[in-house]
Design an enzyme around this catalytic site. Structure first.
Site, PDB file in Angstrom:
ATOM      1  N   LYS A  60      -8.550   8.547 -31.333  1.00 14.73           N
ATOM      2  CA  LYS A  60      -7.723   9.579 -30.680  1.00 14.73           C
ATOM      3  C   LYS A  60      -7.650   9.338 -29.165  1.00 14.73           C
ATOM      4  O   LYS A  60      -6.570   9.395 -28.573  1.00 14.73           O
ATOM      5  CB  LYS A  60      -8.342  10.965 -30.949  1.00 14.73           C
ATOM      6  CG  LYS A  60      -7.811  12.063 -30.040  1.00 14.73           C
ATOM      7  CD  LYS A  60      -8.529  13.378 -30.227  1.00 14.73           C
ATOM      8  CE  LYS A  60      -9.842  13.524 -29.529  1.00 14.73           C
ATOM      9  NZ  LYS A  60      -9.816  14.045 -28.146  1.00 14.73           N
ATOM     10  N   ASN A  61      -8.803   9.062 -28.545  1.00 12.56           N
ATOM     11  CA  ASN A  61      -8.818   8.976 -27.086  1.00 12.56           C
ATOM     12  C   ASN A  61      -8.267   7.656 -26.548  1.00 12.56           C
ATOM     13  O   ASN A  61      -8.118   7.502 -25.333  1.00 12.56           O
ATOM     14  CB  ASN A  61     -10.228   9.245 -26.538  1.00 12.56           C
ATOM     15  CG  ASN A  61     -10.577  10.719 -26.664  1.00 12.56           C
ATOM     16  OD1 ASN A  61      -9.700  11.551 -26.938  1.00 12.56           O
ATOM     17  ND2 ASN A  61     -11.849  11.054 -26.476  1.00 12.56           N
ATOM     18  N   CYS A  70     -11.089  24.892 -20.636  1.00 17.55           N
ATOM     19  CA  CYS A  70     -11.686  24.144 -21.743  1.00 17.55           C
ATOM     20  C   CYS A  70     -13.047  24.712 -22.087  1.00 17.55           C
ATOM     21  O   CYS A  70     -13.853  24.966 -21.194  1.00 17.55           O
ATOM     22  CB  CYS A  70     -11.825  22.690 -21.364  1.00 17.55           C
ATOM     23  SG  CYS A  70     -12.472  21.767 -22.726  1.00 17.55           S
ATOM     24  N   ARG A 125     -13.517  20.958 -16.179  1.00 17.31           N
ATOM     25  CA  ARG A 125     -12.942  19.623 -16.364  1.00 17.31           C
ATOM     26  C   ARG A 125     -11.932  19.423 -15.252  1.00 17.31           C
ATOM     27  O   ARG A 125     -10.754  19.694 -15.412  1.00 17.31           O
ATOM     28  CB  ARG A 125     -12.347  19.477 -17.755  1.00 17.31           C
ATOM     29  CG  ARG A 125     -13.422  19.564 -18.815  1.00 17.31           C
ATOM     30  CD  ARG A 125     -12.894  19.367 -20.188  1.00 17.31           C
ATOM     31  NE  ARG A 125     -12.470  17.990 -20.422  1.00 17.31           N
ATOM     32  CZ  ARG A 125     -12.004  17.570 -21.592  1.00 17.31           C
ATOM     33  NH1 ARG A 125     -11.920  18.413 -22.607  1.00 17.31           N
ATOM     34  NH2 ARG A 125     -11.624  16.331 -21.758  1.00 17.31           N
ATOM     35  N   ASP A 182     -19.555  12.936 -26.400  1.00 17.40           N
ATOM     36  CA  ASP A 182     -18.793  13.332 -27.592  1.00 17.40           C
ATOM     37  C   ASP A 182     -19.591  13.184 -28.894  1.00 17.40           C
ATOM     38  O   ASP A 182     -19.107  13.555 -29.964  1.00 17.40           O
ATOM     39  CB  ASP A 182     -17.493  12.512 -27.693  1.00 17.40           C
ATOM     40  CG  ASP A 182     -16.504  12.862 -26.592  1.00 17.40           C
ATOM     41  OD1 ASP A 182     -16.707  13.896 -25.927  1.00 17.40           O
ATOM     42  OD2 ASP A 182     -15.536  12.104 -26.397  1.00 17.40           O
ATOM     43  N   ARG A 203      -8.225  18.820 -34.449  1.00 17.91           N
ATOM     44  CA  ARG A 203      -7.711  18.281 -33.182  1.00 17.91           C
ATOM     45  C   ARG A 203      -8.084  16.815 -33.052  1.00 17.91           C
ATOM     46  O   ARG A 203      -7.355  16.049 -32.435  1.00 17.91           O
ATOM     47  CB  ARG A 203      -8.312  19.057 -32.004  1.00 17.91           C
ATOM     48  CG  ARG A 203      -7.692  20.429 -31.802  1.00 17.91           C
ATOM     49  CD  ARG A 203      -8.223  21.041 -30.522  1.00 17.91           C
ATOM     50  NE  ARG A 203      -8.274  20.008 -29.508  1.00 17.91           N
ATOM     51  CZ  ARG A 203      -9.264  19.852 -28.635  1.00 17.91           C
ATOM     52  NH1 ARG A 203     -10.276  20.675 -28.625  1.00 17.91           N
ATOM     53  NH2 ARG A 203      -9.229  18.878 -27.750  1.00 17.91           N
TER      54      ARG A 203
HETATM   55  N1  EPU Z   1     -14.355  14.965 -13.154  1.00 17.63           N
HETATM   56  C1  EPU Z   1     -14.153  15.405 -11.850  1.00 17.63           C
HETATM   57  N2  EPU Z   1     -12.934  15.171 -11.276  1.00 17.63           N
HETATM   58  C2  EPU Z   1     -11.930  14.530 -11.920  1.00 17.63           C
HETATM   59  C3  EPU Z   1     -12.130  14.069 -13.241  1.00 17.63           C
HETATM   60  C4  EPU Z   1     -13.375  14.303 -13.835  1.00 17.63           C
HETATM   61  O1  EPU Z   1     -15.029  16.001 -11.235  1.00 17.63           O
HETATM   62  O2  EPU Z   1     -10.836  14.363 -11.364  1.00 17.63           O
HETATM   63  C5  EPU Z   1     -15.633  15.262 -13.816  1.00 17.63           C
HETATM   64  C6  EPU Z   1     -15.426  16.219 -15.003  1.00 17.63           C
HETATM   65  O3  EPU Z   1     -15.439  17.579 -14.581  1.00 17.63           O
HETATM   66  C7  EPU Z   1     -16.557  15.856 -15.929  1.00 17.63           C
HETATM   67  C8  EPU Z   1     -16.744  14.348 -15.684  1.00 17.63           C
HETATM   68  O4  EPU Z   1     -16.111  14.069 -14.428  1.00 17.63           O
HETATM   69  O5  EPU Z   1     -17.729  16.508 -15.530  1.00 17.63           O
HETATM   70  C9  EPU Z   1     -16.154  13.446 -16.746  1.00 17.63           C
HETATM   71  O6  EPU Z   1     -14.816  13.793 -16.993  1.00 17.63           O
HETATM   72  P1  EPU Z   1     -13.710  12.763 -17.498  1.00 17.63           P
HETATM   73  O7  EPU Z   1     -12.549  12.836 -16.576  1.00 17.63           O
HETATM   74  O8  EPU Z   1     -14.309  11.419 -17.747  1.00 17.63           O
HETATM   75  O9  EPU Z   1     -13.304  13.412 -18.896  1.00 17.63           O
HETATM   76  P2  EPU Z   1     -11.862  13.445 -19.479  1.00 17.63           P
HETATM   77  O10 EPU Z   1     -11.166  12.200 -19.076  1.00 17.63           O
HETATM   78  O11 EPU Z   1     -11.228  14.755 -19.222  1.00 17.63           O
HETATM   79  C10 EPU Z   1     -12.397  12.125 -21.677  1.00 17.63           C
HETATM   80  C11 EPU Z   1     -12.256  12.387 -23.150  1.00 17.63           C
HETATM   81  C12 EPU Z   1     -13.264  13.443 -23.582  1.00 17.63           C
HETATM   82  C13 EPU Z   1     -14.679  12.925 -23.252  1.00 17.63           C
HETATM   83  C14 EPU Z   1     -14.779  12.589 -21.752  1.00 17.63           C
HETATM   84  C15 EPU Z   1     -16.096  11.975 -21.366  1.00 17.63           C
HETATM   85  C16 EPU Z   1      -9.919  11.919 -23.521  1.00 17.63           C
HETATM   86  C17 EPU Z   1      -8.555  12.432 -23.832  1.00 17.63           C
HETATM   87  N3  EPU Z   1     -10.894  12.837 -23.415  1.00 17.63           N
HETATM   88  O12 EPU Z   1     -12.150  13.373 -21.038  1.00 17.63           O
HETATM   89  O13 EPU Z   1     -13.134  13.580 -24.990  1.00 17.63           O
HETATM   90  O14 EPU Z   1     -15.626  13.900 -23.563  1.00 17.63           O
HETATM   91  O15 EPU Z   1     -13.713  11.661 -21.399  1.00 17.63           O
HETATM   92  O16 EPU Z   1     -16.333  10.826 -22.092  1.00 17.63           O
HETATM   93  O17 EPU Z   1     -10.118  10.727 -23.391  1.00 17.63           O
HETATM   94  C18 EPU Z   1     -13.325  14.688 -27.058  1.00 17.63           C
HETATM   95  O18 EPU Z   1     -12.691  13.751 -27.582  1.00 17.63           O
HETATM   96  O19 EPU Z   1     -13.929  15.563 -27.742  1.00 17.63           O
HETATM   97  C19 EPU Z   1     -13.388  14.783 -25.602  1.00 17.63           C
HETATM   98  C20 EPU Z   1     -13.708  15.916 -24.988  1.00 17.63           C
END
Ligand code: EPU
Length: 430
Positions: A34-35, A128, A133, A316, A408
């Site tokens: 998915k991701n 969320c 996030r 995850d 999801r």
């Molecule tokens: N963060 C910031 N600023 C940003 C972006 C992130 O402070 O601009 C912080 C977030 O608040 C968090 C950490 O950095 O504490 C990691 O966030 P990240 O951006 O890596 O997460 P994401 O990209 O929103 C993806 C996956 C998630 C997975 C996380 C961590 C996708 C679509 N989603 O989320 O997947 O948990 O990386 O590996 O790729 C799931 O599939 O259940 C899921 C939640």
């Protein structure tokens, strides 16, 4: 192909009933990630060419993104796990809330829409349940590339005459942030250097897709991506990598009791961090071809784990491993370092009979405890998987409410579990 409103409402109200205690045996095939699929479908926006994706997981987050793409002008045809899709003419830069309110993937359209169109109006990713996030790194990077942002009526509005290459260091690891800036840079003017990039396999898969679209990306050091922007990109054919989180969830299911399952179409090296922990706990997981055999484990040892960005142990899989640790004799500790509210499964697992205490961002698990089936509520995607796993080893019946969360991100999970002998079924709501 997309769900009708009635189907969606039904799914949102659906529940999963699990009658615990069955031995699992047989084989289960892992779906596409998915991701990886989410950013790769967003990358379709970067080109007016034709795309063919295979191994597409038909999960709710993907259906929602397809609707968002349709809304900006894409046409697609879906056959099983094969998707033909093309965004020949962009009809709008608008991604409204009704389409994306349940998934944060909307944010992945920001970079591609800005790069192709110079304009994006994307609904703010909804609150969320797993914690803060933030998307400030996405926005900072795009601003440095020349975009102007304003926020109106819960939408992010971004505009740019032309995106320009930058040298940007992510202040912290971000998966979708890396993907967003990588996609934007592929169509920006000049060279972009992205430093401190996240290393998740889904990002390497996106790089592979972008390169087959004609992007010029040097990923020799995957933490520092160097992108020479192109004025246009072409369509491509791409097979999506296996879903490492689904893989890990089924491996954990196999380790729960005296089971014997074969996990196929997997990529075991994506979950080395989990396999190392399972080996230390006394689980028997053996590589077989492109999959894994999970055999009866005997007494499980406790473990201390912390979630980290890849290649560390993934957040995850934290909830699912917590369920397994309730079956280890002794005290285990699970520390969540990525999200600040990702322990909502703990309360539910305790209802089943677990003994888990929360201290800050650490769950302290005293095992081994036996479970008795009861009514549980799924709060988020991975928590719902942890509860289903709990139901598999509970005496009697467990009902997981709000099962929409599971769909999801897991393709046909009840059916896959049934196939390996579990008694799991969807039940209609009143
Ligand atoms: N963060 C910031 N600023 C940003 C972006 C992130 O402070 O601009 C912080 C977030 O608040 C968090 C950490 O950095 O504490 C990691 O966030 P990240 O951006 O890596 O997460 P994401 O990209 O929103 C993806 C996956 C998630 C997975 C996380 C961590 C996708 C679509 N989603 O989320 O997947 O948990 O990386 O590996 O790729 C799931 O599939 O259940 C899921 C939640």
């Amino acid at each position: 192909m997309s769900c009708t409103i009635e189907e969606e409402t039904l799914m949102r109200n659906s529940k999963i009933l699990i009658r615990g205690g069955n031995r699992l045996s047989g084989s289960v095939s892992i779906s596409g990630a998915k991701n990886a699929a989410l950013p790769e479908l967003a990358a379709v926006v970067l080109s007016d060419g034709k795309f063919r994706f295979t191994n597409v997981p038909m999960v709710e987050d993907i259906r929602i993104l397809l609707r968002a793409l349709q809304n900006v002008g894409a046409a697609y045809d879906l056959n099983g796990d094969e998707l033909d899709i093309r965004l020949e003419t962009l009809s709008s830069g608008l991604v409204p809330r009704e389409i994306v309110e349940t998934t944060r993937a909307s944010v992945l359209l920001l970079g591609p829409l800005l790069a192709r169109n110079g304009y994006a109006r994307v609904s703010m990713p909804g609150g969320c349940p797993i914690g803060d996030r933030k998307i400030n790194y996405h926005i900072d990077g795009l601003k440095k590339m020349g975009a102007a942002f304003r926020f109106e009526h819960e939408h992010i509005i971004a505009e740019a005459n032309a995106l320009k290459g930058i040298d940007y260091r992510f202040p912290g690891k971000t998966v979708t942030g890396t993907e967003n800036l990588l996609m934007a840079a592929s169509l920006a003017e000049g060279t972009t250097v992205l430093r401190n990039c996240a290393l998740e396999p889904e990002i390497s898969d996106l790089v592979e897709l972008l390169v087959s679209m004609g992007a010029d990306i040097n990923a020799d050091d995957p933490e520092t991506l160097v992108i020479e922007g192109k004025s246009s990109l072409n369509g491509a054919s791409h097979r999506i990598i296996p879903d490492r989180i689904e893989m890990g969830t089924f491996v954990i299911a196999g380790c729960l009791e005296d089971n014997d399952i074969l996990i196929e179409n997997a990529a075991p090296h994506f979950i080395d961090s989990l396999l190392d922990i399972l080996a230390a706990m006394g689980c028997r997981v053996q590589p077989v071809g492109n999959g894994m055999k999970v055999l009866a484990c005997g007494d499980l040892q406790p473990a201390n784990i912390s979630t980290e960005p890849f290649p560390g142990f993934p957040t995850d899989l934290q909830a699912q491993l917590t369920t397994l640790l309730t079956q280890a004799k002794g005290t285990s500790r699970v520390t969540e370092n990525i999200f600040n509210n990702r322990f909502q499964h703990v309360l539910e697992l305790n209802k089943l009979g677990a003994e888990i205490q929360l201290k800050g961002n650490t769950a302290i698990i005293n095992g081994k405890t036996s479970f008795t089936g009861c009514n549980l509520r799924a709060t988020d995607l991975r928590a719902s998987a942890a509860l289903v796993l709990g139901g598999l080893i509970a005496n009697g019946e467990t009902i997981v409410h709000n099962a929409y969360q599971l769909f999801r991100g897991y393709e046909n999970m009840p059916e896959k579990l049934q196939k390996i002998g579990a008694c799991v079924k969807m039940i209609d709501s009143e």
